[in-house]
Design a protein around this motif. Sequence first.
Motif, PDB file in Angstrom:
ATOM      1  N   GLY A 107      29.651 -20.549   1.186  1.00 31.90           N
ATOM      2  CA  GLY A 107      29.352 -19.832   2.427  1.00 31.90           C
ATOM      3  C   GLY A 107      30.147 -18.544   2.556  1.00 31.90           C
ATOM      4  N   ASP A 108      30.013 -17.902   3.706  1.00 30.00           N
ATOM      5  CA  ASP A 108      30.710 -16.650   4.006  1.00 30.00           C
ATOM      6  C   ASP A 108      30.460 -15.601   2.916  1.00 30.00           C
ATOM      7  OD1 ASP A 108      32.305 -14.876   5.416  1.00 30.00           O
ATOM      8  OD2 ASP A 108      34.162 -15.563   4.483  1.00 30.00           O
ATOM      9  N   ARG A 109      29.190 -15.500   2.522  1.00 29.46           N
ATOM     10  CA  ARG A 109      28.844 -14.540   1.455  1.00 29.46           C
ATOM     11  C   ARG A 109      27.364 -14.195   1.503  1.00 29.46           C
ATOM     12  NH1 ARG A 109      31.382 -16.575  -2.975  1.00 29.46           N
ATOM     13  NH2 ARG A 109      32.462 -17.918  -1.522  1.00 29.46           N
ATOM     14  N   LEU A 110      27.045 -13.160   0.752  1.00 25.54           N
ATOM     15  CA  LEU A 110      25.682 -12.690   0.551  1.00 25.54           C
ATOM     16  C   LEU A 110      25.241 -13.103  -0.841  1.00 25.54           C
ATOM     17  CD1 LEU A 110      23.205 -10.797   1.186  1.00 25.54           C
ATOM     18  CD2 LEU A 110      24.568  -8.956   0.186  1.00 25.54           C
ATOM     19  N   ALA A 111      24.064 -13.696  -0.944  1.00 25.83           N
ATOM     20  CA  ALA A 111      23.447 -13.967  -2.249  1.00 25.83           C
ATOM     21  C   ALA A 111      22.107 -13.237  -2.265  1.00 25.83           C
ATOM     22  CB  ALA A 111      23.247 -15.457  -2.466  1.00 25.83           C
ATOM     23  N   LEU A 136      34.274 -17.273  12.970  1.00 21.23           N
ATOM     24  CA  LEU A 136      32.969 -17.638  12.425  1.00 21.23           C
ATOM     25  C   LEU A 136      32.721 -16.958  11.090  1.00 21.23           C
ATOM     26  CD1 LEU A 136      30.792 -17.235  15.628  1.00 21.23           C
ATOM     27  CD2 LEU A 136      31.824 -19.322  14.746  1.00 21.23           C
ATOM     28  N   SER A 137      31.794 -17.550  10.351  1.00 16.48           N
ATOM     29  CA  SER A 137      31.289 -16.908   9.144  1.00 16.48           C
ATOM     30  C   SER A 137      29.821 -17.275   9.004  1.00 16.48           C
ATOM     31  CB  SER A 137      32.085 -17.349   7.900  1.00 16.48           C
ATOM     32  OG  SER A 137      31.877 -18.715   7.635  1.00 16.48           O
ATOM     33  N   VAL A 138      29.124 -16.524   8.190  1.00 18.24           N
ATOM     34  CA  VAL A 138      27.712 -16.773   7.933  1.00 18.24           C
ATOM     35  C   VAL A 138      27.453 -16.709   6.439  1.00 18.24           C
ATOM     36  CG1 VAL A 138      26.907 -15.892  10.174  1.00 18.24           C
ATOM     37  CG2 VAL A 138      27.039 -14.342   8.210  1.00 18.24           C
ATOM     38  N   SER A 139      26.382 -17.354   6.049  1.00 21.04           N
ATOM     39  CA  SER A 139      25.847 -17.226   4.699  1.00 21.04           C
ATOM     40  C   SER A 139      24.561 -16.426   4.828  1.00 21.04           C
ATOM     41  CB  SER A 139      25.546 -18.601   4.104  1.00 21.04           C
ATOM     42  OG  SER A 139      26.719 -19.364   4.002  1.00 21.04           O
ATOM     43  N   ILE A 140      24.336 -15.528   3.866  1.00 22.36           N
ATOM     44  CA  ILE A 140      23.155 -14.670   3.918  1.00 22.36           C
ATOM     45  C   ILE A 140      22.413 -14.753   2.590  1.00 22.36           C
ATOM     46  CG2 ILE A 140      22.278 -12.324   4.237  1.00 22.36           C
ATOM     47  CD1 ILE A 140      24.920 -11.711   5.749  1.00 22.36           C
ATOM     48  N   THR A 177       0.821  -1.213   0.000  1.00 25.19           N
ATOM     49  CA  THR A 177       0.000   0.000   0.000  1.00 25.19           C
ATOM     50  C   THR A 177       0.852   1.260   0.000  1.00 25.19           C
ATOM     51  OG1 THR A 177      -0.230  -0.053   2.409  1.00 25.19           O
ATOM     52  CG2 THR A 177      -1.965  -1.113   1.111  1.00 25.19           C
ATOM     53  N   GLY A 178       2.025   1.210   0.625  1.00 26.85           N
ATOM     54  CA  GLY A 178       2.899   2.374   0.686  1.00 26.85           C
ATOM     55  C   GLY A 178       3.860   2.477  -0.480  1.00 26.85           C
ATOM     56  N   HIS A 179       3.896   1.435  -1.318  1.00 30.36           N
ATOM     57  CA  HIS A 179       4.790   1.394  -2.485  1.00 30.36           C
ATOM     58  C   HIS A 179       6.248   1.609  -2.077  1.00 30.36           C
ATOM     59  CE1 HIS A 179       1.249   1.258  -4.990  1.00 30.36           C
ATOM     60  NE2 HIS A 179       0.787   2.317  -4.354  1.00 30.36           N
ATOM     61  N   TRP A 180       6.652   0.911  -1.018  1.00 27.14           N
ATOM     62  CA  TRP A 180       8.048   0.971  -0.615  1.00 27.14           C
ATOM     63  C   TRP A 180       8.615  -0.450  -0.568  1.00 27.14           C
ATOM     64  CZ3 TRP A 180       4.988   3.260   3.619  1.00 27.14           C
ATOM     65  CH2 TRP A 180       4.670   2.354   4.628  1.00 27.14           C
ATOM     66  N   PRO A 181       9.937  -0.555  -0.587  1.00 28.46           N
ATOM     67  CA  PRO A 181      10.554  -1.883  -0.577  1.00 28.46           C
ATOM     68  C   PRO A 181      10.533  -2.519   0.811  1.00 28.46           C
ATOM     69  CG  PRO A 181      12.248  -0.201  -0.627  1.00 28.46           C
ATOM     70  CD  PRO A 181      10.929   0.511  -0.727  1.00 28.46           C
ATOM     71  N   LEU A 182      10.687  -3.816   0.798  1.00 30.07           N
ATOM     72  CA  LEU A 182      10.779  -4.597   2.023  1.00 30.07           C
ATOM     73  C   LEU A 182      11.847  -5.663   1.803  1.00 30.07           C
ATOM     74  CD1 LEU A 182       9.701  -5.565   4.819  1.00 30.07           C
ATOM     75  CD2 LEU A 182       8.071  -6.973   3.552  1.00 30.07           C
ATOM     76  N   SER A 183      12.864  -5.651   2.637  1.00 29.63           N
ATOM     77  CA  SER A 183      13.941  -6.637   2.521  1.00 29.63           C
ATOM     78  C   SER A 183      13.794  -7.699   3.596  1.00 29.63           C
ATOM     79  CB  SER A 183      15.308  -5.958   2.664  1.00 29.63           C
ATOM     80  OG  SER A 183      15.555  -5.137   1.554  1.00 29.63           O
ATOM     81  N   VAL A 184      14.047  -8.936   3.180  1.00 27.63           N
ATOM     82  CA  VAL A 184      14.038 -10.075   4.092  1.00 27.63           C
ATOM     83  C   VAL A 184      15.332 -10.842   3.861  1.00 27.63           C
ATOM     84  CG1 VAL A 184      12.872 -12.208   4.761  1.00 27.63           C
ATOM     85  CG2 VAL A 184      11.524 -10.227   4.029  1.00 27.63           C
ATOM     86  N   ALA A 185      16.061 -11.087   4.942  1.00 30.37           N
ATOM     87  CA  ALA A 185      17.324 -11.822   4.844  1.00 30.37           C
ATOM     88  C   ALA A 185      17.288 -13.008   5.798  1.00 30.37           C
ATOM     89  CB  ALA A 185      18.499 -10.920   5.196  1.00 30.37           C
ATOM     90  N   LEU A 186      17.865 -14.108   5.330  1.00 29.88           N
ATOM     91  CA  LEU A 186      18.090 -15.262   6.182  1.00 29.88           C
ATOM     92  C   LEU A 186      19.588 -15.400   6.379  1.00 29.88           C
ATOM     93  CD1 LEU A 186      15.546 -17.845   4.735  1.00 29.88           C
ATOM     94  CD2 LEU A 186      15.290 -16.324   6.713  1.00 29.88           C
ATOM     95  N   VAL A 187      20.000 -15.557   7.625  1.00 28.33           N
ATOM     96  CA  VAL A 187      21.413 -15.640   7.997  1.00 28.33           C
ATOM     97  C   VAL A 187      21.640 -17.002   8.635  1.00 28.33           C
ATOM     98  CG1 VAL A 187      23.244 -14.625   9.407  1.00 28.33           C
ATOM     99  CG2 VAL A 187      21.489 -13.147   8.385  1.00 28.33           C
TER     100      VAL A 187
END
Length: 184
Positions: free
Chosen positions: A176-180, A137-141, A43-53
């Motif tokens: 791993g250890d990166r953003l996709a 440590l590292s994470v995948s996102i 309704t607001g015409h704005w973006p929404l980001s969702v990330a899994l880590v």
Amino acid sequence: ASRRGSTTVSRLDRQYTFDALTGLFTRQYLNDSLRQELAHARTGHWPLSVALVDLDGCRQINEAHGNAVGDQLLIALGGLLGRNIRRQDLVARYGGDEFALLLPASGITVTRPLFDRMLTLIRGWRPERGSRHNLGLSVSIGLTVYPDTGLADSDSAEQVLQTAEHALQQAKAAGGDRLAVYGE
């Protein structure tokens, strides 16, 4: 009797809202919040980001150092994620060693630099400093941005989460250890 009833309800509300291990929001609470934020984004015409880590190598950490160390790392990582987002953003325990971040009114130009900084921060982070478990440590996102997902306006919260899961699997498959980012 009404007093006991209100205590039971508040206890159930806490169980619904907060994860017992990390103190973060639960996946159920995330799902409800995502549905609401997705409606607001439409309704607001704005973006929404969702990330899994996802914590890379969590199973190996648990096998080598024990579940108690793994649990402490999850608690510390959840806290680190929560301290590095805006007040209006949400971090939740998604399951196992995965966390979800919901970032309203944030498009790719905001979220890509945020997660690049988080990756760098986590690579240099030693949550068990001073103990015998000084683990690197590292994470995948996996990141998805509505409406940039290319999905229809009728998309459900579940479909948005599926695109984030797909991006997370890409990050893990690439070592791993990166953003996709979904769709890239």
